[in-house]
Motif scaffolding. Structure first.
Motif, mmCIF file in Angstrom:
data_model
loop_
_atom_site.group_PDB
_atom_site.id
_atom_site.type_symbol
_atom_site.label_atom_id
_atom_site.label_comp_id
_atom_site.label_asym_id
_atom_site.label_seq_id
_atom_site.Cartn_x
_atom_site.Cartn_y
_atom_site.Cartn_z
ATOM 1 N N ARG A 138 -12.029 8.488 2.065
ATOM 2 C CA ARG A 138 -12.068 8.710 0.620
ATOM 3 C C ARG A 138 -11.524 10.104 0.301
ATOM 4 O O ARG A 138 -11.894 11.091 0.944
ATOM 5 N N PHE A 139 -10.658 10.146 -0.700
ATOM 6 C CA PHE A 139 -10.086 11.408 -1.154
ATOM 7 C C PHE A 139 -10.562 11.664 -2.582
ATOM 8 O O PHE A 139 -10.422 10.801 -3.454
ATOM 9 N N ASP A 140 -11.146 12.867 -2.811
ATOM 10 C CA ASP A 140 -11.648 13.240 -4.132
ATOM 11 C C ASP A 140 -10.972 14.519 -4.611
ATOM 12 O O ASP A 140 -10.734 15.451 -3.818
ATOM 13 N N THR B 200 0.823 -1.206 0.000
ATOM 14 C CA THR B 200 0.000 0.000 0.000
ATOM 15 C C THR B 200 0.861 1.261 0.000
ATOM 16 O O THR B 200 1.694 1.445 0.900
ATOM 17 N N PRO B 201 0.670 2.158 -0.985
ATOM 18 C CA PRO B 201 1.449 3.405 -1.002
ATOM 19 C C PRO B 201 0.973 4.362 0.091
ATOM 20 O O PRO B 201 -0.206 4.392 0.438
ATOM 21 N N LEU B 202 1.904 5.163 0.609
ATOM 22 C CA LEU B 202 1.590 6.122 1.670
ATOM 23 C C LEU B 202 1.570 7.554 1.150
ATOM 24 O O LEU B 202 1.495 8.497 1.951
ATOM 25 N N ASP B 203 1.639 7.708 -0.182
ATOM 26 C CA ASP B 203 1.587 9.030 -0.796
ATOM 27 C C ASP B 203 0.387 9.100 -1.730
ATOM 28 O O ASP B 203 0.136 8.178 -2.518
ATOM 29 N N LEU B 204 -0.344 10.202 -1.659
ATOM 30 C CA LEU B 204 -1.482 10.401 -2.547
ATOM 31 C C LEU B 204 -0.991 10.766 -3.945
ATOM 32 O O LEU B 204 0.007 11.484 -4.089
ATOM 33 N N PRO B 205 -1.656 10.290 -4.996
ATOM 34 C CA PRO B 205 -1.196 10.554 -6.368
ATOM 35 C C PRO B 205 -1.369 12.022 -6.760
ATOM 36 O O PRO B 205 -2.307 12.695 -6.318
ATOM 37 N N ALA B 206 -0.464 12.494 -7.619
ATOM 38 C CA ALA B 206 -0.542 13.871 -8.109
ATOM 39 C C ALA B 206 -1.500 14.001 -9.291
ATOM 40 O O ALA B 206 -2.021 15.087 -9.559
ATOM 41 N N ASP B 207 -1.757 12.882 -9.984
ATOM 42 C CA ASP B 207 -2.603 12.898 -11.172
ATOM 43 C C ASP B 207 -4.088 12.953 -10.769
ATOM 44 O O ASP B 207 -4.585 12.031 -10.104
ATOM 45 N N PRO B 208 -4.815 14.001 -11.152
ATOM 46 C CA PRO B 208 -6.241 14.103 -10.780
ATOM 47 C C PRO B 208 -7.084 12.942 -11.298
ATOM 48 O O PRO B 208 -8.107 12.595 -10.692
ATOM 49 N N SER B 209 -6.661 12.336 -12.422
ATOM 50 C CA SER B 209 -7.448 11.231 -12.983
ATOM 51 C C SER B 209 -7.376 9.965 -12.126
ATOM 52 O O SER B 209 -8.143 9.030 -12.349
ATOM 53 N N ALA B 210 -6.456 9.921 -11.167
ATOM 54 C CA ALA B 210 -6.322 8.748 -10.298
ATOM 55 C C ALA B 210 -7.384 8.717 -9.204
ATOM 56 O O ALA B 210 -7.501 7.717 -8.492
ATOM 57 N N TYR B 211 -8.142 9.799 -9.063
ATOM 58 C CA TYR B 211 -9.124 9.885 -7.987
ATOM 59 C C TYR B 211 -10.496 9.412 -8.479
ATOM 60 O O TYR B 211 -10.762 9.445 -9.680
#
Length: 687
Positions: free
Chosen positions: A678-680, A609-620
């Motif tokens: 949940r992160f949007d 499990t990654p501990l960093d949120l993605p920078a790409d908006p399409s990943a949400y």
């Protein structure tokens, strides 16, 4: 013709036996969620076969699962493809092969017993075996044991016909080898070992008492038989060795099998007489006839003259010497010097030094008697035919060899799980049927009868007590006190809905158990058996329909699903929650196989499990499933969650968090406190 004769004759017998076991196991197939850990691992590996189209390599996510052969996975994948499809996540489709396996095992038990103890006794033995709680419980779990017990019992049925009839039937030989090949593809050497104990045990026993074991087994050497076995097993073995770069045999034999013989594999140890102490519950309701079955076998096999008793004393002494020899080896081998290096000699000595030798006792016992019985001094000491060998004696010897040697082997294994002993149950059931017919015909066994009543009653009391709501409430209260991230009162309040469940089947099981005890005490044995079987069905249905499915607090993945549904966090549930669901779940502090099996292969768990949120908006959207009770996480869970929230705030993400959901992870006994976060990107759902 009596009612028993009518029931045990013709197609009615086969249909009735199939329906009893099939129906007894049926509720659990559909009502119980995926179980941790073995069931979900098996089902997930089968699911990935369908998803990937790779039917050779066994995988659990990205990890090779080199433990068991592929046979059961082929069956599970086939049933799922036929009934639903690769995209389905319902566990019941993976349970169908085992469900059918236990029902056919009951038929195989009946077929096996007919040449040994007759149709009436065999029918009673099969119906008692087919209603045992262990067999019907294995029927609703997607593992190997239902198919294993069917194929093993069918193969022994072929051996029985060769042994009892001595007709050198080539059809039976081919059936035996076909079953051996198929069962090897399901669970490796377990089936062949049990069949070998049954056949060799009976042969050596005869050789040790009458001077020769007979040549009934010679037809098994007819070349098409072994060729069938090789043709079934070898192609798959070569294929998987090539596909895994030679890693399969290292994992299956060098790791999985070795671990079971060198210690309590995966922590599955047990106390002395582990399987014996489980009999009252797991062999219920056949426990009603188990003690009379043992007594009837003893009456048939015990020596009739002084010379026979002396033979028995000598045999007991030999058995004790063999056991003491293995006991000495058990404590001597670890003291051997351990050579350094990784060469063949060094690794062999090191492996030998860690080996637990006691499970070899049944095999070494057979070898000892085979050697001694061929010596002239043994033949001179014990004249041939001291026991007056009859058809019935030969039959009971076969059953005792099958049940006894198998039971001893698994009792002495360092790794102990309650279902390991299942291959001995058909023989034990047939001994119960043998005793039942004798009791119905007027044989008096007063001591055995009363001991058996205590044995049966103890099993009924244990099962009824364990399935009563008070026990669930007690366990809730004990578990609630183990939480460190929530007050016990808060946890118990969230579990209020699980404190009770319907008891009408419980009361029926209670009444039927009491009637079985009363009728058996009154020597109405047929009625007692009928009530005992009905009691087993009622108690089993109560447990599978009401008790276990209602205890959601003890199903952590189902509890996790409730937390995820609150934030629309279950992949594929877009339509149901009216917003976009995530493509996968990222779990922290939770990694049980049922989570992967029921929520999706693509989902991640520690340490992936990654501990960093993605920078790409399409990943949400991105959804995390957090177990705040995980005390082993590095860094601590609370710090990981704080870091995620800080990242989300700096990136302007919307954060939606579920209420806490509490559960017990029964796989390791730890409490779990789930929250789904949940992160949007670009605003909150519905905002």
């Amino acid at each position: 013709m009596t009612l028993l004769d009518r029931l045990s004759t013709g197609w009615k017998a086969w249909l009735l036996l199939f329906v009893i076991t099939f129906a007894a196991a049926a509720p659990g197939v559909f009502t119980l969620p995926a179980l941790d850990r073995d069931e979900s691992r098996f089902a997930q590996a089968s699911k990935q076969m369908l998803e990937s189209g790779d039917y050779i390599r066994l995988r659990y996510q990205d990890e090779l699962r080199n433990k068991k052969p592929a046979g059961i996975h082929w069956l599970q994948a086939g049933s799922t493809a036929l009934l639903t499809g690769a995209e389905a996540r319902q566990i019941w489709t993976y349970r169908v092969p085992n469900w059918l396996g236990v029902a056919f095992a009951t038929l195989a038990c009946f077929w096996c017993g007919i040449p040994l103890i007759g149709r009436r006794a065999s029918f009673l033995g099969a119906v008692l075996f087919g209603s045992t709680l262990l067999l019907t419980s294995e029927g609703h779990i997607s593992k190997t044991d239902g198919v294993l017990i069917f194929l093993t019992t069918l193969s022994i049925g072929a051996l029985v016909r060769l042994y009892m009839r001595g007709d050198q039937s080539k059809r039976m030989a081919l059936l035996f080898w076909t079953c051996m090949g198929l069962v090897f593809l399901v669970k490796g050497p377990v089936g062949p070992m049990v069949a070998a104990y049954a056949g060799l045990g009976a042969w050596v026993w005869m050789k040790a008492t009458v001077g020769k074991g007979g040549d009934w087994w010679r037809v098994l050497l007819w070349w098409p038989g072994p060729l069938i076995f090789v043709a079934l097993v070898l192609p798959w073995f070569l294929w998987i060795q090539a596909a895994t770069g030679g890693e399969y045999i290292k994992g299956a034999v060098g790791k999985d099998l070795k671990d079971k013989f060198t210690g309590a594999s995966e922590g599955h140890g047990g106390w002395p007489f582990y399987h014996l102490t489980h009999l009252p519950a797991w062999f219920f309701p056949a426990t009603l006839l188990l003690v009379p079955g043992c007594a009837a076998a003893w009456q048939r096999l015990k020596p009739r003259r002084d010379l026979g008793w002396k033979w028995l004393r000598d045999s007991a002494a030999i058995s004790a010497v063999v056991f003491v020899f293995l006991l000495v080896l058990l404590y001597l081998l670890p003291l051997l010097p351990r050579p350094e290096g990784t060469g063949l000699v060094a690794s062999s000595i090191n492996s030998l030094a860690t080996l637990k030798t006691l499970p070899a006792y049944p095999a070494l016992l057979l070898a000892a008697f085979w050697y001694i019985s061929g010596r002239d001094d043994w033949k001179a000491r014990w004249p041939i035919g001291i026991d007056g060998l009859t058809h019935e004696t030969r039959a009971i010897r076969f059953l005792v060899a099958w049940a006894g040697l198998t039971f001893i082997f698994f009792e002495l294994m360092p790794t102990k799980l309650s279902h390991y002993i299942l291959p001995a149950y058909p023989a034990m059931g047939l001994l119960c049927g043998y005793a039942a017919v004798q009791l119905m015909e007027g044989t008096r066994m007063p001591v055995s009868r009363w001991i058996s009543l205590v044995f049966f009653a103890s099993g009924a009391i244990a099962l009824l007590a364990a399935s009563f709501p008070g026990v669930a409430v007690y366990l809730m209260e004990e578990t609630a006190g183990d939480f460190t991230t929530a007050a016990a009162s808060q946890v118990l309040e969230s579990w209020t809905a699980y404190r009770s469940f319907p008891l009408w089947l419980w009361w029926i099981g209670f009444a039927l158990s009491g009637l079985a005890i009363i009728e058996f005490a009154r020597r109405h044995d047929g009625l007692a058996i009928l009530f005992a079987i009905a009691a087993s069905l009622a108690i089993g249905w109560h447990i599978r329909i009401y008790m276990l499915p209602s205890q959601v607090w003890a199903h952590p993945t189902e509890t996790a699903r409730a937390a995820l549904e609150e934030v629309c966090g279950v992949p594929g549930d877009d339509a149901e929650c009216n917003t976009t669901a995530p493509k996968r779940i990222l779990a922290l502090g939770y990694a049980e196989p049922s989570y992967v099996m029921t929520l999706g292969t693509q989902n991640l768990h520690p340490p992936e499990t990654p501990l960093d949120l993605p920078a790409d908006p399409s990943a949400y959207p991105v959804v995390y499933l957090i177990n705040f009770e995980d005390r082993k996480a590095e860094p601590p869970i609370i710090d990981e969650v704080a870091s995620l929230r800080a990242q989300a705030e700096s990136m302007g993400l919307c954060i939606t968090e579920s209420e806490p959901y509490y559960a017990l992870n029964y796989s390791n006994g730890d409490p779990v406190n789930f929250r789904a976060i949940r992160f949007d990107s670009g605003g909150c759902p519905g905002g």
